[in-house]
Design a protein around this motif. Structure first.
Motif, mmCIF file in Angstrom:
data_model
loop_
_atom_site.group_PDB
_atom_site.id
_atom_site.type_symbol
_atom_site.label_atom_id
_atom_site.label_comp_id
_atom_site.label_asym_id
_atom_site.label_seq_id
_atom_site.Cartn_x
_atom_site.Cartn_y
_atom_site.Cartn_z
ATOM 1 N N VAL A 80 4.305 21.969 -8.044
ATOM 2 C CA VAL A 80 4.271 20.346 -7.888
ATOM 3 C C VAL A 80 3.024 20.226 -6.972
ATOM 4 C CG1 VAL A 80 5.221 18.304 -6.748
ATOM 5 C CG2 VAL A 80 6.622 19.906 -7.964
ATOM 6 N N LEU A 81 2.097 19.773 -7.793
ATOM 7 C CA LEU A 81 0.744 19.625 -6.735
ATOM 8 C C LEU A 81 0.939 18.065 -6.529
ATOM 9 C CD1 LEU A 81 -1.975 20.334 -5.522
ATOM 10 C CD2 LEU A 81 -2.961 20.038 -7.751
ATOM 11 N N MET A 82 0.803 17.790 -5.027
ATOM 12 C CA MET A 82 0.868 16.467 -4.606
ATOM 13 C C MET A 82 -0.759 15.976 -4.387
ATOM 14 S SD MET A 82 3.744 16.693 -1.709
ATOM 15 C CE MET A 82 3.094 17.857 -1.171
ATOM 16 N N VAL A 83 -1.343 14.920 -4.997
ATOM 17 C CA VAL A 83 -2.409 14.381 -4.617
ATOM 18 C C VAL A 83 -1.914 12.772 -4.742
ATOM 19 C CG1 VAL A 83 -4.636 13.838 -5.390
ATOM 20 C CG2 VAL A 83 -3.432 15.982 -6.024
ATOM 21 N N ASN A 84 -1.516 12.148 -3.422
ATOM 22 C CA ASN A 84 -1.238 10.831 -3.259
ATOM 23 C C ASN A 84 -1.627 10.395 -1.740
ATOM 24 O OD1 ASN A 84 0.638 13.040 -2.605
ATOM 25 N ND2 ASN A 84 2.081 11.286 -2.431
ATOM 26 N N GLY A 85 -1.121 8.988 -1.645
ATOM 27 C CA GLY A 85 -1.122 8.297 -0.400
ATOM 28 C C GLY A 85 -2.507 8.073 0.000
ATOM 29 N N PHE A 86 -3.351 7.458 -1.011
ATOM 30 C CA PHE A 86 -4.482 6.943 -0.727
ATOM 31 C C PHE A 86 -4.674 5.312 -0.170
ATOM 32 C CE2 PHE A 86 -5.238 10.612 -3.520
ATOM 33 C CZ PHE A 86 -6.024 11.278 -2.803
ATOM 34 N N ASN B 102 -2.468 8.723 5.512
ATOM 35 C CA ASN B 102 -3.466 9.384 4.674
ATOM 36 C C ASN B 102 -3.054 9.937 3.839
ATOM 37 O OD1 ASN B 102 -6.554 8.929 5.484
ATOM 38 N ND2 ASN B 102 -5.831 9.372 7.618
ATOM 39 N N ALA B 103 -4.023 10.503 2.884
ATOM 40 C CA ALA B 103 -3.635 11.144 1.823
ATOM 41 C C ALA B 103 -2.876 12.672 1.870
ATOM 42 C CB ALA B 103 -5.160 11.478 0.964
ATOM 43 N N ILE B 104 -2.318 12.933 0.947
ATOM 44 C CA ILE B 104 -1.784 14.676 0.909
ATOM 45 C C ILE B 104 -2.447 14.983 -0.264
ATOM 46 C CG2 ILE B 104 0.425 15.789 0.629
ATOM 47 C CD1 ILE B 104 1.884 13.524 2.062
ATOM 48 N N ILE B 105 -3.037 16.085 -0.111
ATOM 49 C CA ILE B 105 -3.595 17.218 -1.305
ATOM 50 C C ILE B 105 -3.067 18.325 -1.034
ATOM 51 C CG2 ILE B 105 -5.619 17.641 -2.670
ATOM 52 C CD1 ILE B 105 -6.901 15.377 -1.411
ATOM 53 N N ASP B 106 -2.057 18.824 -1.763
ATOM 54 C CA ASP B 106 -1.388 20.061 -1.587
ATOM 55 C C ASP B 106 -0.384 20.593 -2.391
ATOM 56 O OD1 ASP B 106 -1.204 22.717 -0.345
ATOM 57 O OD2 ASP B 106 -0.497 21.841 1.724
ATOM 58 N N TYR C 101 0.765 -1.221 0.055
ATOM 59 C CA TYR C 101 0.061 -0.006 0.045
ATOM 60 C C TYR C 101 0.833 1.246 0.048
ATOM 61 C CZ TYR C 101 -4.986 -1.632 0.635
ATOM 62 O OH TYR C 101 -6.053 -1.805 0.610
ATOM 63 N N GLU C 102 0.325 2.331 -0.696
ATOM 64 C CA GLU C 102 1.140 3.503 -0.916
ATOM 65 C C GLU C 102 0.525 4.354 0.261
ATOM 66 O OE1 GLU C 102 1.015 7.610 -3.031
ATOM 67 O OE2 GLU C 102 -0.430 5.939 -3.567
ATOM 68 N N TYR C 103 1.170 4.954 1.270
ATOM 69 C CA TYR C 103 0.698 6.040 2.046
ATOM 70 C C TYR C 103 1.887 6.400 2.635
ATOM 71 C CZ TYR C 103 1.455 2.029 5.465
ATOM 72 O OH TYR C 103 2.061 1.260 6.314
ATOM 73 N N ASN C 104 1.558 7.603 3.364
ATOM 74 C CA ASN C 104 2.548 8.378 4.069
ATOM 75 C C ASN C 104 2.635 7.610 5.441
ATOM 76 O OD1 ASN C 104 1.363 9.954 6.496
ATOM 77 N ND2 ASN C 104 0.080 10.627 4.928
ATOM 78 N N THR C 105 3.945 7.691 6.119
ATOM 79 C CA THR C 105 4.119 6.831 7.326
ATOM 80 C C THR C 105 3.767 7.640 8.587
ATOM 81 O OG1 THR C 105 6.384 7.505 7.379
ATOM 82 C CG2 THR C 105 6.120 5.619 6.114
#
Length: 183
Positions: A122-128, A110-114, A102-106
């Motif tokens: 660079v717009l980050m929409v990741n970690g779901f 949860n997600a990062i949207i910023d 799974y891809e997520y922040n440690t």
């Protein structure tokens, strides 16, 4: 047939377990989940699984460990929860299995949207963590709003997913974004 026999047949028909043709993603309180697989009603195929408990979750730096899914996980943990939730699953069998990362922040998983704080283009929409397809309509709208409206959300307040939650404010970290019932 007597009236009593007819009533017994009707009761038996009502008690028959019916496996749903199409089922939305359903997550049991145990963490086990299922959904129908494919778009053709009546196939009887379901995708199911269970995230490991924190005790059984370990960092995996060797992808070769993912070659084989745990063969006991279905019988020991997934099937009992599915059967408890939907008794019609009493006779389901595994057709195939797989394991993945799974891809997520440690920090809070949860997600990062910023926008990145040091790379403003660079717009980050990741970690779901496996929920990207489910969250993509809202995340896409949020990203579009950040781009079109000077880094502001208009329709959805998703500030809780901003990158700055990882930055110390006045020497104190921001509270973690935690979901209930997620392992």
């Amino acid at each position: 047939h007597s009236k009593q026999q007819e009533q017994q047949q009707q009761d038996d028909d009502e008690d028959e377990e019916i496996i749903p043709d199409m089922a939305p993603l359903t997550i049991d309180s145990s963490g086990a989940y299922f959904r129908s697989e494919g778009v053709t009603p009546g196939t009887g195929n379901f995708l199911c699984g269970k995230s490991p408990s924190p005790r059984d979750d370990f960092d995996c730096y060797d992808r070769s460990l993912l070659q084989n899914a745990d063969p006991t996980l279905f019988e020991d943990a997934i099937w009992p929860a599915l059967y408890h939730r939907v008794p019609a699953f009493g006779s389901i069998k595994v057709q195939s299995s797989w394991a993945s990362l799974y891809e997520y922040n440690t920090v809070d998983r949860n997600a990062i949207i910023d926008f990145h704080p040091e790379l403003p283009n660079v717009l980050m929409v990741n970690g779901f963590s496996g929920h990207g397809l489910q969250h993509s309509p809202a995340a896409g709208r949020a990203a579009a709003e950040l781009i079109d409206h000077d880094n502001r959300y208009l329709t959805l307040d998703l500030n809780v997913f901003r990158f700055d939650r990882f930055v110390l404010h006045g020497g104190e970290p921001q509270p973690e974004v935690l979901e209930k019932g997620i392992y």
